[in-house]
Motif scaffolding. Structure first.
Motif, mmCIF file in Angstrom:
data_model
loop_
_atom_site.group_PDB
_atom_site.id
_atom_site.type_symbol
_atom_site.label_atom_id
_atom_site.label_comp_id
_atom_site.label_asym_id
_atom_site.label_seq_id
_atom_site.Cartn_x
_atom_site.Cartn_y
_atom_site.Cartn_z
ATOM 1 N N GLU A 76 37.482 45.551 36.262
ATOM 2 C CA GLU A 76 37.506 44.078 36.356
ATOM 3 C C GLU A 76 38.902 43.543 36.046
ATOM 4 O O GLU A 76 39.351 42.563 36.647
ATOM 5 N N GLU A 80 41.120 41.252 38.529
ATOM 6 C CA GLU A 80 41.584 39.907 38.152
ATOM 7 C C GLU A 80 43.103 39.797 38.212
ATOM 8 O O GLU A 80 43.658 38.758 38.525
ATOM 9 N N LEU A 89 34.880 42.094 43.077
ATOM 10 C CA LEU A 89 33.761 41.254 42.625
ATOM 11 C C LEU A 89 33.725 39.991 43.478
ATOM 12 O O LEU A 89 34.774 39.448 43.821
ATOM 13 N N GLU A 95 26.309 36.119 42.389
ATOM 14 C CA GLU A 95 26.574 37.387 43.078
ATOM 15 C C GLU A 95 27.363 38.349 42.199
ATOM 16 O O GLU A 95 27.128 39.557 42.194
ATOM 17 N N ARG A 96 28.303 37.767 41.462
ATOM 18 C CA ARG A 96 29.081 38.588 40.532
ATOM 19 C C ARG A 96 28.152 39.235 39.500
ATOM 20 O O ARG A 96 28.271 40.416 39.174
ATOM 21 N N ARG A 100 27.720 43.196 38.802
ATOM 22 C CA ARG A 100 27.857 43.768 37.448
ATOM 23 C C ARG A 100 26.572 44.453 37.015
ATOM 24 O O ARG A 100 26.604 45.511 36.389
ATOM 25 N N THR A 166 32.174 46.565 46.762
ATOM 26 C CA THR A 166 32.304 45.937 45.435
ATOM 27 C C THR A 166 32.330 47.015 44.349
ATOM 28 O O THR A 166 32.190 48.206 44.634
ATOM 29 N N SER B 73 25.813 41.795 31.864
ATOM 30 C CA SER B 73 25.903 41.022 33.095
ATOM 31 C C SER B 73 25.277 39.638 32.896
ATOM 32 O O SER B 73 25.832 38.621 33.333
ATOM 33 N N TYR B 77 27.190 35.994 33.006
ATOM 34 C CA TYR B 77 26.676 34.968 33.921
ATOM 35 C C TYR B 77 26.455 33.653 33.177
ATOM 36 O O TYR B 77 26.882 32.583 33.634
ATOM 37 N N GLU B 80 29.738 32.027 32.415
ATOM 38 C CA GLU B 80 30.411 31.448 33.586
ATOM 39 C C GLU B 80 29.696 30.198 34.078
ATOM 40 O O GLU B 80 30.312 29.262 34.582
#
Lengths: 218, 218
Positions: A76, A80, A89, A95-96, A100, A166, B73, B77, B80
């Motif tokens: 990751e 980034e 990702l 979706e991310r 993950r 991914t 994960s 999430y 974010e």
């Protein structure tokens, strides 16, 4: 950046980072850490200064004073930090999370249970023979891949998530390599088998294959 | 959002998500999945439709057709998606990688090896008795915490990373709870002990404690 990847040819978590580095088109120096010779170079004091957990892989950038461990965290970070190559990702949070999640299905629920140090501990503590070791490892791989195959039915395309490679694919291919090594029949998981085949046609995956590393033993 | 968290009071990965939900000030409904009764509710067909991996936790939002598994994960999430409460990951990519790394030191290298299903498998395959099970679990916890304690020497403040609570603390506190349960002496890890003590003064951690859940057995 002048990146070094400390790892081992057959370590699936090192294999993941090699694929990610290739997909991101990042030049790096691969530094083998021999996990078996002389009790394991990962336990030597020079390596412990880099990674006190005494595990591979580890990503080091001497110029920038960066030392990172844990393959998913490294991947990751690379994604980034570098805009080169393809994103690993997706842009959307949900979706991310799914990418993950699938990556962690492998990195938390399958790989740790077949790790070299764990198999050694089974031998030591429970006098497990090679046959028992193989059955133990195959059991966790099959349990994990079964769940993943079901999950893929709702989301897979050419790769784990539609048509973009991914982090999930980056984790899946090394796990399938390991599964075959322990005698698991991958044809029981048709989506996983097909996705792996599609990934293995990409140069980034081919160059990262254990057998193509300088420390590989044939 | 109308969030449901499927989990089990003593599951440390469920415990992580409860802490994160509280730190993010997100209301949620906690739905216990009894891992032991009648062979385990995680294997029932109703739950398998939610999580084909047959593991807890799982985060479900019926209104938005969201089903997510894997605690790390889920936590990322939530971080974010919600701007409420405090951020659980730092803004800078390198710091974020370090927080993820420490979280994965726990979620990949410690927790999976002491998971209920793994301990059951040790009993079945190697006829391990409770004493052997406890030694096995304590071994991996001590190995893992030893590496983390060393890592913390360069970065810890009041919490794992300076003075902000992050996903690393969210993972550490449940792991320490589990360590104590398996007889590990936490005073051998003074930084970990101190950080845990600091976290446990926060209401978000207190409310998430296994003993304070509706499915807790005292």
């Amino acid at each position: 950046m002048s990146i070094k990847l400390y790892g081992y040819w057959r370590s699936t978590s090192t294999y993941r980072v090699r694929i990610a580095l290739n997909l991101k088109q990042i030049d790096y120096e691969y530094v083998p850490v021999h996990l078996l010779e002389n009790g394991g170079a990962q336990h030597a004091s020079a390596y412990k200064r880099i990674n006190p957990s005494e595990l591979v892989p580890c990503l080091v950038d001497d110029d920038a004073d960066i030392i990172l461990n844990q393959s998913l965290s490294i991947i990751e970070y690379l994604d980034e930090r570098f805009t080169t190559g393809s994103p690993l990702l997706p842009a959307h949070a949900l979706e991310r999370a799914r990418v993950r999640g699938l990556s962690q299905d492998i990195a938390c629920d399958i790989q740790p249970l077949g790790n070299l140090r764990v198999l050694n501990q089974l031998r030591e503590t429970f006098s497990a023979d090679q046959d028992a070791i193989n059955r133990w490892t195959a059991h966790w791989i099959e349990t994990g891949l079964g769940g993943i195959e079901t999950r893929l039915q709702t989301q897979a395309g050419k790769y784990c998530f539609d048509f973009d490679v991914t982090m999930a694919d980056v984790c899946l291919v090394p796990q399938v390599y390991n599964a075959i090594r322990f005698g698991v029949d991958i044809s029981k998981y048709p989506l996983i088998a097909k996705i792996t085949e599609n990934c293995e046609q990409l140069e980034a995956f081919q160059k990262a294959h254990p057998q193509n590393q300088i420390d590989a033993v044939s």
